[in-house]
Design an enzyme around this catalytic site. Sequence first.
Site, PDB file in Angstrom:
ATOM      1  N   GLU A 172       0.796  -1.234   0.000  1.00 30.99           N
ATOM      2  CA  GLU A 172       0.000   0.000   0.000  1.00 30.99           C
ATOM      3  C   GLU A 172       0.829   1.284   0.000  1.00 30.99           C
ATOM      4  O   GLU A 172       0.629   2.165   0.842  1.00 30.99           O
ATOM      5  CB  GLU A 172      -0.983  -0.025   1.185  1.00 30.99           C
ATOM      6  N   ASN A 213       2.324  -4.542  -3.486  1.00 28.71           N
ATOM      7  CA  ASN A 213       0.903  -4.904  -3.362  1.00 28.71           C
ATOM      8  C   ASN A 213       0.101  -3.655  -2.992  1.00 28.71           C
ATOM      9  O   ASN A 213       0.554  -2.848  -2.173  1.00 28.71           O
ATOM     10  CB  ASN A 213       0.837  -5.942  -2.220  1.00 28.71           C
ATOM     11  N   HIS A 249     -10.137  -5.981  -2.863  1.00 30.75           N
ATOM     12  CA  HIS A 249     -11.236  -5.912  -1.883  1.00 30.75           C
ATOM     13  C   HIS A 249     -12.379  -5.189  -2.582  1.00 30.75           C
ATOM     14  O   HIS A 249     -12.438  -3.959  -2.586  1.00 30.75           O
ATOM     15  CB  HIS A 249     -10.782  -5.174  -0.618  1.00 30.75           C
ATOM     16  N   GLU A 277      -5.865 -10.488  -2.428  1.00 29.88           N
ATOM     17  CA  GLU A 277      -6.714 -10.405  -1.231  1.00 29.88           C
ATOM     18  C   GLU A 277      -8.188 -10.333  -1.623  1.00 29.88           C
ATOM     19  O   GLU A 277      -8.965  -9.558  -1.061  1.00 29.88           O
ATOM     20  CB  GLU A 277      -6.332  -9.173  -0.387  1.00 29.88           C
ATOM     21  N   ASP A 279     -11.928 -10.327  -1.999  1.00 28.77           N
ATOM     22  CA  ASP A 279     -13.236 -10.548  -1.391  1.00 28.77           C
ATOM     23  C   ASP A 279     -14.221  -9.605  -2.074  1.00 28.77           C
ATOM     24  O   ASP A 279     -13.822  -8.612  -2.668  1.00 28.77           O
ATOM     25  CB  ASP A 279     -13.242 -10.423   0.153  1.00 28.77           C
TER      26      ASP A 279
HETATM   27  C1  XIL Z   1      -6.458  -7.140   7.594  1.00 27.33           C
HETATM   28  C2  XIL Z   1      -6.690  -8.408   8.398  1.00 27.33           C
HETATM   29  O1  XIL Z   1      -7.479  -9.300   7.642  1.00 27.33           O
HETATM   30  C3  XIL Z   1      -7.377  -8.073   9.697  1.00 27.33           C
HETATM   31  O2  XIL Z   1      -7.488  -9.226  10.520  1.00 27.33           O
HETATM   32  C4  XIL Z   1      -6.592  -6.990  10.438  1.00 27.33           C
HETATM   33  O3  XIL Z   1      -7.300  -6.596  11.606  1.00 27.33           O
HETATM   34  C5  XIL Z   1      -6.382  -5.799   9.556  1.00 27.33           C
HETATM   35  O4  XIL Z   1      -5.749  -6.199   8.357  1.00 27.33           O
HETATM   36  N1  XIL Z   1      -5.078  -4.958   3.183  1.00 27.33           N
HETATM   37  C6  XIL Z   1      -4.057  -5.780   3.587  1.00 27.33           C
HETATM   38  C7  XIL Z   1      -4.292  -6.778   4.657  1.00 27.33           C
HETATM   39  O5  XIL Z   1      -2.982  -5.763   2.973  1.00 27.33           O
HETATM   40  O6  XIL Z   1      -3.142  -7.006   5.429  1.00 27.33           O
HETATM   41  C8  XIL Z   1      -5.433  -6.380   5.557  1.00 27.33           C
HETATM   42  O7  XIL Z   1      -5.688  -7.450   6.446  1.00 27.33           O
HETATM   43  C9  XIL Z   1      -6.652  -6.030   4.736  1.00 27.33           C
HETATM   44  C10 XIL Z   1      -6.362  -4.870   3.811  1.00 27.33           C
END
Ligand code: XIL
Length: 473
Positions: A172, A213, A249, A277, A279
Amino acid sequence: MKPQSLRRAASAILVAASLVIGGAASAHAADGPQPAAADRQAAAEPVLRDLAAAQGIYYGTAVTASKLNGTYGTITGEQFDSITPGNEMKWGSVEATRGSFTWSGADAVVDFAEAHGQRVRGHTLVWHSQLPDWVSNGTWTADTLRTVMTDHIATEAGRYQGRIDHWDVVNEPFNEDGTRRQSVFQTAIGDSYIADALRAARAADPAAKLYVNDYNVEGVNAKSTALYNLVKSLKEQGVPIDGVGLQAHLILGQVPSTLQANIQRFADLDVDVAITELDIRMTVPPTSAQLAQQKAEYKAVTAACVAVARCEGITVWGFTDSDSWIPDFFDGYGAATPYDENFQPKPAYYGIAEALGWVDDGSPDPVGACAVGYAVQSQWNTGFTAQVTVRNTSTTAISGWRLAWSWPAGQSVTQAWNATVTQSGAAVTAANASYNAAIAPGAAVTFGFNGSWSGGNTAPTAFTLNGTACTMS
Ligand code: XIL
């Protein structure tokens, strides 16, 4: 089918490895993406890791180390060929106090992966979040913070040298408008911190593929263009960068139409791409229409990766709604993963499988097969009575049923009638009594129970009938 022959060869080796190690790969994986009819009947549920391997990609999930047992562990091992620790490799988890390291969670994930023939995505070495105070609030010069950062990378990536397939080295780094995020690394070290981190990671683990990432970089936009320009410039300078991670996400109805084109433009820079990641969140409780749309969207995202040779694989950020960060971080949203809270596959799971070449065997589409009514009829200081109506909204008769749900507020069932109810943790299963096992198409059965509650008596928001998500009525 992926055009890249090298990748096909690599995937064949992985399939062979999972046959030996996991013992669970089915014969069709080696033959191509279309399972034979006999195969499908033998194994009713598709196996995502085998289907993915046949397409030349991996399918992974983020995991919580402490949950890697029971049903959660079984599904993780059987369905996925890559795992990512959701939190256990973050700086705040491994080095909360300077120089004092905690490896138990990270070790557990790597050990589990090796026992199940899985790759590990290491996540993440340099990130502004879940960063200990001693780093984020320290007083630094460029040199002192660079040394702290590269020491951290050397220690962590060095510990797992040879055991991590991909590292999210930097996570990020960008703002939405494509400018650099003003993290402590950016402000103390400047733009070059990313190259410094990548070089340190390469030195610590020469075999790991090194990734940058980020989120909201799935489609073509200002942020993904900034990432594109970063990768281009790193490549021109000879900095070790192997791939870009698109977190993905996503919000239901908002999958970027330029996803595949965006993956392709990174591939054209001669780097790999992974969806890291995934979802797809929606407002809860979900309707059957939303779950059907989610299926189509998981399928589309998976297909976009399959379509581009340099897309290495996909990781879902938690495979079950019981292990998803979404409800905690996005008010009113949930149901973002391919399995429900009771570990039942949702339509989204079949969407993934279809994009990986699985062919449905013609059984009725699970969406809309049942409708559940839940009503609290009376409630007192610590107890309540509820009635549940289960309607068969499919066109086929049901003979024998199990209704599953999860309590949102710690309730428990104390006594039931017209069904046998069992509870484990928050997960409840109600099985038919002998006299109400059959539910004709369009018909309904009703059962009731007494329960106890404290704090709040929020109604469950999702039910499955014989593993199929129901609508609420
Ligand atoms: C999230 C985890 O899933 C949670 O359990 C934690 O509280 C916060 O982080 N982007 C990322 C991940 O790169 O590491 C994050 O994971 C979600 C957003």
